[in-house]
Motif scaffolding. Structure first.
Motif, PDB file in Angstrom:
ATOM      1  N   GLY A 314      22.126  24.185  43.992  1.00 22.21           N
ATOM      2  CA  GLY A 314      23.561  23.929  44.113  1.00 22.21           C
ATOM      3  C   GLY A 314      23.911  22.478  43.854  1.00 22.21           C
ATOM      4  O   GLY A 314      24.943  22.172  43.236  1.00 22.21           O
ATOM      5  N   ILE A 315      23.059  21.564  44.294  1.00 22.03           N
ATOM      6  CA  ILE A 315      23.288  20.145  44.037  1.00 22.03           C
ATOM      7  C   ILE A 315      23.257  19.861  42.535  1.00 22.03           C
ATOM      8  O   ILE A 315      24.059  19.088  42.012  1.00 22.03           O
ATOM      9  CB  ILE A 315      22.238  19.298  44.786  1.00 22.03           C
ATOM     10  N   PRO A 322      20.278  14.566  42.416  1.00 22.11           N
ATOM     11  CA  PRO A 322      19.358  15.426  43.173  1.00 22.11           C
ATOM     12  C   PRO A 322      18.556  14.695  44.238  1.00 22.11           C
ATOM     13  O   PRO A 322      17.929  15.342  45.085  1.00 22.11           O
ATOM     14  CB  PRO A 322      18.437  15.992  42.081  1.00 22.11           C
ATOM     15  N   ASN A 323      18.561  13.365  44.215  1.00 19.86           N
ATOM     16  CA  ASN A 323      17.855  12.617  45.253  1.00 19.86           C
ATOM     17  C   ASN A 323      18.451  12.867  46.638  1.00 19.86           C
ATOM     18  O   ASN A 323      17.779  12.650  47.656  1.00 19.86           O
ATOM     19  CB  ASN A 323      17.881  11.123  44.944  1.00 19.86           C
ATOM     20  N   TRP A 324      19.713  13.315  46.677  1.00 17.14           N
ATOM     21  CA  TRP A 324      20.337  13.601  47.968  1.00 17.14           C
ATOM     22  C   TRP A 324      19.756  14.846  48.625  1.00 17.14           C
ATOM     23  O   TRP A 324      19.991  15.098  49.814  1.00 17.14           O
ATOM     24  CB  TRP A 324      21.843  13.781  47.797  1.00 17.14           C
ATOM     25  N   PHE A 325      18.987  15.623  47.868  1.00 16.97           N
ATOM     26  CA  PHE A 325      18.455  16.869  48.414  1.00 16.97           C
ATOM     27  C   PHE A 325      17.563  16.615  49.626  1.00 16.97           C
ATOM     28  O   PHE A 325      17.648  17.321  50.637  1.00 16.97           O
ATOM     29  CB  PHE A 325      17.681  17.612  47.327  1.00 16.97           C
TER      30      PHE A 325
END
Length: 353
Positions: A314-315, A322-325
């Motif tokens: 979803g990100i 995607p580092n926020w995953f």
């Protein structure tokens, strides 16, 4: 003139209120309820913010991503309910694939032979983990951490020794590859949507685990050894056999996904799998499994894996970094631990009441 005095009738709403409160409390005390609510919120969130998330193709891609994590997470969840951890679960997936691939490539034998020998090897690792934990009394965290480093080093060292590189050769032309690919990495079309066989295997393993936990004596043993191993032993539960069996279950499911990875991609990187063990644990915890053991279920673990699949893709669909995953995983883990403790207290209070 006499009057007949009648006792006032009880308010008709009181019993129904008690029933509703009892039903609500029972629902809230189920391990998976927090994960279900979180999954619905996250699903609606990405539906609103990521247009590409709304297609059927995207949904089945999420299911596939969830299944690859979810199959091993089922075994890890069962083991955690039994009061133990396996930090080698991520690496053993690639150990299984590497063993099958390199053995058949080096000796020129049928891939079915390599798959069978790889299975025996993985089961032996699971047995050794469980045996050492039960016979030495050393926490499973430390025993399996040692196994993790041994397998990680062996994967890299042996692969480079045999092939001269850190990846395995393409084994798609070796006899037996095609038939094994149909078992472990097949897919089929429903219209324009590709459905991977691993999703169906995931549903099967979750259903089998849920049935085992809720309907069989082995399930009672798993909850008993996770809640209090000494008390379980005192009433005749085979604690040693149960826990060793749980470690071997994790190894078997790790082998299964290792076979899927090998027969889908034909080749593997020997350094892969490091860190996946935490994803399995997070899926179990988010799904309502307590870190202290004795509480959880397979459906909750499956929902936790689905949350992982939704978020990881979803990100990307939303166009975010995607580092926020990883930050999201950390937040979800902390929230899940707090929710699980609350749910456990409610379940305990309902049993006492």
């Amino acid at each position: 003139m006499s009057q007949t005095l009648e006792a006032p009738a009880p308010a008709p709403s009181e019993p129904s209120n008690r029933v509703r409160m009892g039903l609500g409390q029972r629902l809230l005390s189920r391990p998976e309820i927090g994960a279900l609510v979180a999954a619905i919120i996250i699903f609606v969130f990405f539906l609103a913010l990521a247009p590409s998330f709304r297609s059927a193709e995207s949904f089945f891609t999420v299911l596939y991503q969830s299944s690859v994590i979810g199959i091993v997470a089922v075994g890890v969840g069962l083991l955690m309910i039994g009061g133990e951890f396996d930090l080698s679960a991520g690496v053993i997936v690639y150990t299984a694939g590497l063993a099958n691939s390199m053995f058949c490539w080096y000796f020129g034998v049928n891939m079915w032979v390599g798959a069978f020998l790889s299975l025996l090897f993985c089961l032996a690792i699971g047995f050794l983990n469980g045996y050492l934990v039960m016979r030495t009394g050393i926490p499973s965290f430390l025993i399996t951490l040692g196994t993790f480093f041994v397998l990680q080093g062996a994967n890299l060292g042996v692969t480079k020794l045999v092939t001269g590189t850190v990846s395995t050769p393409d084994v798609s032309q070796i006899a037996g590859f095609d038939s094994l690919a149909k078992v472990f990495s097949s897919n089929f079309k429903i219209g324009s949507v590709t459905v991977w066989g691993s999703v169906l295997w995931w549903v099967l393993f979750v259903g089998l685990a849920a049935w085992t936990l809720q309907r069989t004596r082995i399930g009672n043993w798993i909850f008993a050894v996770g809640g209090n191993a000494d008390s379980a032993r005192a009433v005749g539960v085979p604690v040693v056999r149960t826990k060793i069996g749980l470690f071997m279950t994790v190894s078997f499911l790790g082998w299964f996904i290792g076979m899927h990875q090998l027969y889908r991609f034909n080749t593997l990187q020997s350094g892969s799998g490091v860190g996946n063990e935490f994803l399995y644990i997070i899926a179990a915890v988010v799904g309502g499994t307590l870190l202290t053991g004795g509480f959880g279920n397979a459906i909750g673990v499956a929902i936790g894996a689905f949350i992982f699949g939704m978020t990881s893709l979803g990100i990307v669909y939303a166009g975010w970094d995607p580092n926020w995953f990883k930050a999201f995983l950390g937040v979800m883990l902390l929230l899940a631990v707090l929710v699980n403790l609350y749910v456990k207290r409610m379940a305990t209070a309902r049993k006492v009441g």
